[in-house]
Design a protein around this motif. Structure first.
Motif, PDB file in Angstrom:
ATOM      1  N   CYS A  22       0.843  -1.197   0.000  1.00  0.00           N
ATOM      2  CA  CYS A  22       0.000   0.000   0.000  1.00  0.00           C
ATOM      3  C   CYS A  22       0.877   1.245   0.000  1.00  0.00           C
ATOM      4  N   ASP A  23       0.426   2.231  -0.751  1.00  0.00           N
ATOM      5  CA  ASP A  23       1.057   3.555  -0.743  1.00  0.00           C
ATOM      6  C   ASP A  23      -0.051   4.554  -1.024  1.00  0.00           C
ATOM      7  N   GLY A  24      -0.552   5.180   0.031  1.00  0.00           N
ATOM      8  CA  GLY A  24      -1.679   6.092  -0.125  1.00  0.00           C
ATOM      9  C   GLY A  24      -2.905   5.332  -0.593  1.00  0.00           C
ATOM     10  N   GLU A  25      -3.438   5.723  -1.744  1.00  0.00           N
ATOM     11  CA  GLU A  25      -4.619   5.060  -2.292  1.00  0.00           C
ATOM     12  C   GLU A  25      -4.274   3.857  -3.160  1.00  0.00           C
ATOM     13  N   CYS A  26      -3.026   3.678  -3.483  1.00  0.00           N
ATOM     14  CA  CYS A  26      -2.603   2.542  -4.303  1.00  0.00           C
ATOM     15  C   CYS A  26      -2.444   1.309  -3.424  1.00  0.00           C
ATOM     16  N   THR A  27      -3.092   0.238  -3.834  1.00  0.00           N
ATOM     17  CA  THR A  27      -3.027  -1.013  -3.083  1.00  0.00           C
ATOM     18  C   THR A  27      -2.985  -2.177  -4.052  1.00  0.00           C
ATOM     19  N   VAL A  28      -2.150  -3.140  -3.746  1.00  0.00           N
ATOM     20  CA  VAL A  28      -2.079  -4.360  -4.546  1.00  0.00           C
ATOM     21  C   VAL A  28      -1.667  -5.497  -3.618  1.00  0.00           C
ATOM     22  N   GLU A  29      -2.103  -6.706  -3.958  1.00  0.00           N
ATOM     23  CA  GLU A  29      -1.723  -7.866  -3.179  1.00  0.00           C
ATOM     24  C   GLU A  29      -1.286  -8.959  -4.145  1.00  0.00           C
ATOM     25  N   GLY A  30      -0.182  -9.612  -3.809  1.00  0.00           N
ATOM     26  CA  GLY A  30       0.315 -10.672  -4.675  1.00  0.00           C
ATOM     27  C   GLY A  30       1.391 -11.481  -3.999  1.00  0.00           C
ATOM     28  N   THR A  31       1.865 -12.478  -4.700  1.00  0.00           N
ATOM     29  CA  THR A  31       2.959 -13.293  -4.180  1.00  0.00           C
ATOM     30  C   THR A  31       4.275 -12.545  -4.370  1.00  0.00           C
ATOM     31  N   ARG A  32       5.274 -12.978  -3.689  1.00  0.00           N
ATOM     32  CA  ARG A  32       6.602 -12.366  -3.823  1.00  0.00           C
ATOM     33  C   ARG A  32       7.051 -12.412  -5.277  1.00  0.00           C
ATOM     34  N   ASP A  33       6.889 -13.554  -5.909  1.00  0.00           N
ATOM     35  CA  ASP A  33       7.344 -13.702  -7.295  1.00  0.00           C
ATOM     36  C   ASP A  33       6.600 -12.759  -8.233  1.00  0.00           C
ATOM     37  N   ASN A  34       5.281 -12.658  -8.081  1.00  0.00           N
ATOM     38  CA  ASN A  34       4.500 -11.777  -8.952  1.00  0.00           C
ATOM     39  C   ASN A  34       4.852 -10.314  -8.732  1.00  0.00           C
ATOM     40  N   LEU A  35       5.034  -9.914  -7.485  1.00  0.00           N
ATOM     41  CA  LEU A  35       5.376  -8.526  -7.191  1.00  0.00           C
ATOM     42  C   LEU A  35       6.759  -8.171  -7.723  1.00  0.00           C
ATOM     43  N   ALA A  60       8.306  -9.653 -10.210  1.00  0.00           N
ATOM     44  CA  ALA A  60       8.244  -9.662 -11.678  1.00  0.00           C
ATOM     45  C   ALA A  60       7.679  -8.333 -12.190  1.00  0.00           C
ATOM     46  N   ALA A  61       6.629  -7.846 -11.535  1.00  0.00           N
ATOM     47  CA  ALA A  61       6.054  -6.550 -11.921  1.00  0.00           C
ATOM     48  C   ALA A  61       7.077  -5.441 -11.710  1.00  0.00           C
ATOM     49  N   LEU A  62       7.812  -5.516 -10.634  1.00  0.00           N
ATOM     50  CA  LEU A  62       8.828  -4.509 -10.338  1.00  0.00           C
ATOM     51  C   LEU A  62       9.933  -4.508 -11.397  1.00  0.00           C
ATOM     52  N   ARG A  63      10.351  -5.678 -11.828  1.00  0.00           N
ATOM     53  CA  ARG A  63      11.391  -5.760 -12.872  1.00  0.00           C
ATOM     54  C   ARG A  63      10.908  -5.166 -14.189  1.00  0.00           C
ATOM     55  N   ARG A  64       9.647  -5.383 -14.531  1.00  0.00           N
ATOM     56  CA  ARG A  64       9.102  -4.875 -15.798  1.00  0.00           C
ATOM     57  C   ARG A  64       8.793  -3.386 -15.747  1.00  0.00           C
ATOM     58  N   ALA A  65       8.563  -2.847 -14.567  1.00  0.00           N
ATOM     59  CA  ALA A  65       8.140  -1.446 -14.430  1.00  0.00           C
ATOM     60  C   ALA A  65       9.293  -0.484 -14.692  1.00  0.00           C
ATOM     61  N   GLU A  66       9.000   0.530 -15.503  1.00  0.00           N
ATOM     62  CA  GLU A  66       9.983   1.577 -15.739  1.00  0.00           C
ATOM     63  C   GLU A  66       9.771   2.752 -14.799  1.00  0.00           C
ATOM     64  N   THR A  67       8.534   2.930 -14.316  1.00  0.00           N
ATOM     65  CA  THR A  67       8.220   3.997 -13.371  1.00  0.00           C
ATOM     66  C   THR A  67       7.445   3.404 -12.196  1.00  0.00           C
ATOM     67  N   TYR A  68       7.344   4.187 -11.137  1.00  0.00           N
ATOM     68  CA  TYR A  68       6.594   3.752  -9.959  1.00  0.00           C
ATOM     69  C   TYR A  68       5.123   3.545 -10.311  1.00  0.00           C
ATOM     70  N   ALA A  69       4.565   4.393 -11.155  1.00  0.00           N
ATOM     71  CA  ALA A  69       3.175   4.241 -11.594  1.00  0.00           C
ATOM     72  C   ALA A  69       3.010   2.951 -12.403  1.00  0.00           C
ATOM     73  N   ASP A  70       4.006   2.622 -13.216  1.00  0.00           N
ATOM     74  CA  ASP A  70       3.967   1.362 -13.974  1.00  0.00           C
ATOM     75  C   ASP A  70       3.879   0.166 -13.034  1.00  0.00           C
ATOM     76  N   PHE A  71       4.634   0.211 -11.942  1.00  0.00           N
ATOM     77  CA  PHE A  71       4.615  -0.896 -10.987  1.00  0.00           C
ATOM     78  C   PHE A  71       3.196  -1.176 -10.517  1.00  0.00           C
ATOM     79  N   TRP A  72       2.454  -0.132 -10.162  1.00  0.00           N
ATOM     80  CA  TRP A  72       1.094  -0.326  -9.648  1.00  0.00           C
ATOM     81  C   TRP A  72       0.196  -0.915 -10.715  1.00  0.00           C
TER      82      TRP A  72
END
Length: 75
Positions: free
Chosen positions: A41-54, A56-68
């Motif tokens: 969670c970060d303010g209004e942004c919320t996501v739930e997932g496994t370590r691997d999925n999170l 993987a999303a972090l590796r693909r994200a170029e920006t913090y907004a992309d990560f969400w």
């Protein structure tokens, strides 16, 4: 005694801070380890997932907004 999921949440938190901490205010970033998933969670942004999925999303994200966007579960 810490569980594996607790250590996974710490690893995800550290990875987020390493990648986006210099260019984003992460003061409100919180991670909560559940039984099998991690809630991020970060303010209004919320996501739930496994370590691997999170991570993987972090590796693909170029920006913090992309990560969400990328970390959202597929519908």
């Amino acid at each position: 005694m810490a569980r594996d999921i607790d250590y996974a949440a710490i690893a995800v938190n550290r990875a987020i801070v390493e990648k986006f901490g210099r260019s984003n205010d992460l003061q409100k970033l919180t991670l909560t380890a559940g039984e099998k998933t991690i809630a991020v969670c970060d303010g209004e942004c919320t996501v739930e997932g496994t370590r691997d999925n999170l991570l993987a999303a972090l590796r693909r994200a170029e920006t913090y907004a992309d990560f969400w966007q990328l970390a959202q579960p597929a519908a």
